[in-house]
Design an enzyme around this catalytic site. Structure first.
Site, PDB file in Angstrom:
ATOM      1  N   HIS A 147      -9.205   1.263   5.524  1.00 32.81           N
ATOM      2  CA  HIS A 147      -7.894   1.435   6.162  1.00 32.81           C
ATOM      3  C   HIS A 147      -8.052   2.409   7.335  1.00 32.81           C
ATOM      4  O   HIS A 147      -8.844   3.348   7.262  1.00 32.81           O
ATOM      5  CB  HIS A 147      -6.881   1.967   5.144  1.00 32.81           C
TER       6      HIS A 147
ATOM      7  N   GLU B 288      -6.365   4.773   8.237  1.00 29.73           N
ATOM      8  CA  GLU B 288      -6.141   6.185   7.875  1.00 29.73           C
ATOM      9  C   GLU B 288      -7.381   6.784   7.222  1.00 29.73           C
ATOM     10  O   GLU B 288      -7.655   7.983   7.359  1.00 29.73           O
ATOM     11  CB  GLU B 288      -4.896   6.286   6.980  1.00 29.73           C
TER      12      GLU B 288
ATOM     13  N   GLY C 232       3.437   2.103  10.713  1.00 30.12           N
ATOM     14  CA  GLY C 232       4.462   3.134  10.509  1.00 30.12           C
ATOM     15  C   GLY C 232       5.266   3.497  11.741  1.00 30.12           C
ATOM     16  O   GLY C 232       5.981   4.496  11.746  1.00 30.12           O
TER      17      GLY C 232
ATOM     18  N   SER D  39       4.158  -2.267  10.214  1.00 30.17           N
ATOM     19  CA  SER D  39       5.616  -2.347  10.367  1.00 30.17           C
ATOM     20  C   SER D  39       6.196  -3.689   9.921  1.00 30.17           C
ATOM     21  O   SER D  39       7.148  -4.191  10.524  1.00 30.17           O
ATOM     22  CB  SER D  39       6.016  -2.032  11.804  1.00 30.17           C
TER      23      SER D  39
ATOM     24  N   ASN E  98       0.872  -1.180   0.000  1.00 31.06           N
ATOM     25  CA  ASN E  98       0.000   0.000   0.000  1.00 31.06           C
ATOM     26  C   ASN E  98       0.905   1.224   0.000  1.00 31.06           C
ATOM     27  O   ASN E  98       1.530   1.526   1.020  1.00 31.06           O
ATOM     28  CB  ASN E  98      -0.897  -0.034   1.244  1.00 31.06           C
TER      29      ASN E  98
ATOM     30  N   LYS F  74       0.068   4.224  -0.177  1.00 29.18           N
ATOM     31  CA  LYS F  74      -0.573   5.380   0.459  1.00 29.18           C
ATOM     32  C   LYS F  74      -0.380   6.632  -0.427  1.00 29.18           C
ATOM     33  O   LYS F  74      -0.385   6.503  -1.646  1.00 29.18           O
ATOM     34  CB  LYS F  74      -0.039   5.563   1.890  1.00 29.18           C
TER      35      LYS F  74
ATOM     36  N   GLU G 119      -4.739  -4.762  11.003  1.00 30.90           N
ATOM     37  CA  GLU G 119      -3.665  -3.803  11.206  1.00 30.90           C
ATOM     38  C   GLU G 119      -3.864  -3.090  12.539  1.00 30.90           C
ATOM     39  O   GLU G 119      -4.710  -2.172  12.634  1.00 30.90           O
ATOM     40  CB  GLU G 119      -3.664  -2.755  10.086  1.00 30.90           C
TER      41      GLU G 119
END
Ligand code: G3H
Length: 246
Positions: A95, A97, A171, A210, A9, A11, A165
């Site tokens: 997701h 985000e 991240g 990660s 991904n 992003k 996730e």
């Protein structure tokens, strides 16, 4: 056991020059095939370039989001049909985000999964607990709620992917203990089965957060982990290949 899927991904990263990283991955897979499916979801601006450069290679590509409608007055949005039009095999929905930045709810995520299915694009439905939810001991409760409300019950298990996730692992370089990943994935599988989804044992459950070349091997041995959803480490061919070969 379902075939593993290693999904990148990108992003909101990547200008046109970055497509060469994906081409390098495709070239490596043409020289030495991998025992998994490989997917990259670039920003929407690059999907047409991926279509031109990667069609017919072992690297599939997909979208990072879609609107629920087929077309219409929705400035800035992209429909599932538009992703299909450019040859997208998969689309990410829900997701964390998107849930945080755009306030997406479980109901909206489910509607987007249906939209992708309508266009013959396989949904990758994302779920995961926040740090505070984990610290308050609510991880499994949160996962149950997200799975039950984000995942369509009437889709066949071979036609969707679920990605776990933990938000706090995205991240950050932090990764749950393998036993925690196993507990979460076993719980997600059991929840999907209890929902009565056909072929629930065939749903690919991806771990994301990660994932790097150095930890992918051990994560991918965990029971009910059928692949990975990779952010930062998917941007460079060498790192992504390190995960694919793990
Ligand atoms: O979609 C991918 C995930 O959010 C993981 O991102 P990360 O590998 O950079 O932690």
């Amino acid at each position: 056991m379902p075939k593993r899927l290693i999904a990148g991904n990108w992003k909101m990263n990547g200008l046109k020059a970055a497509v060469s990283e994906a081409e390098t991955v495709a070239k490596s897979l043409s020289e030495q095939s991998a025992d998994c499916d490989v997917l990259i979801c670039p920003p929407a601006t690059l999907i047409a370039v991926f279509e031109e450069k990667l069609t017919g290679t072992a690297v599939q590509y997909g979208g990072q989001d879609c609107h629920t409608n087929e077309s219409g007055a929705h400035t800035g949005d992209i429909s599932a049909e538009m992703l299909a039009d450019l040859g997208c095999a998969f689309g990410i929905v829900g997701h964390s985000e998107r849930r945080t930045d755009h306030g997406e709810t479980n109901d909206e995520v489910k509607a987007k999964a249906y939209a992708l299915t309508r266009a013959n694009v396989l949904p990758i439905i994302c779920i995961g607990e926040t740090q505070s939810e984990r610290e308050s001991g609510n991880t499994l409760k949160v996962l149950t709620e997200q799975v039950e409300n984000s995942v369509p019950t009437d889709l066949d298990g071979t036609k969707m992917v679920v990605a776990y996730e933990p938000v706090w692992a995205i991240g950050t370089g932090l990764v749950p203990e393998l036993s925690d990943i196993e507990e979460a994935h076993n719980h997600i599988r059991a929840t999907l089965t209890n929902m009565g989804i056909a072929n629930a044992d065939e749903i690919r459950l991806l771990y994301g957060g990660s994932v790097k070349p150095g930890n992918a091997g051990e994560i991918l041995t965990v029971s009910n982990v059928n692949g990975a959803l990779v952010g930062g480490a998917s941007l460079k061919a060498a790192d992504f290949l390190g995960i694919i070969r793990a």
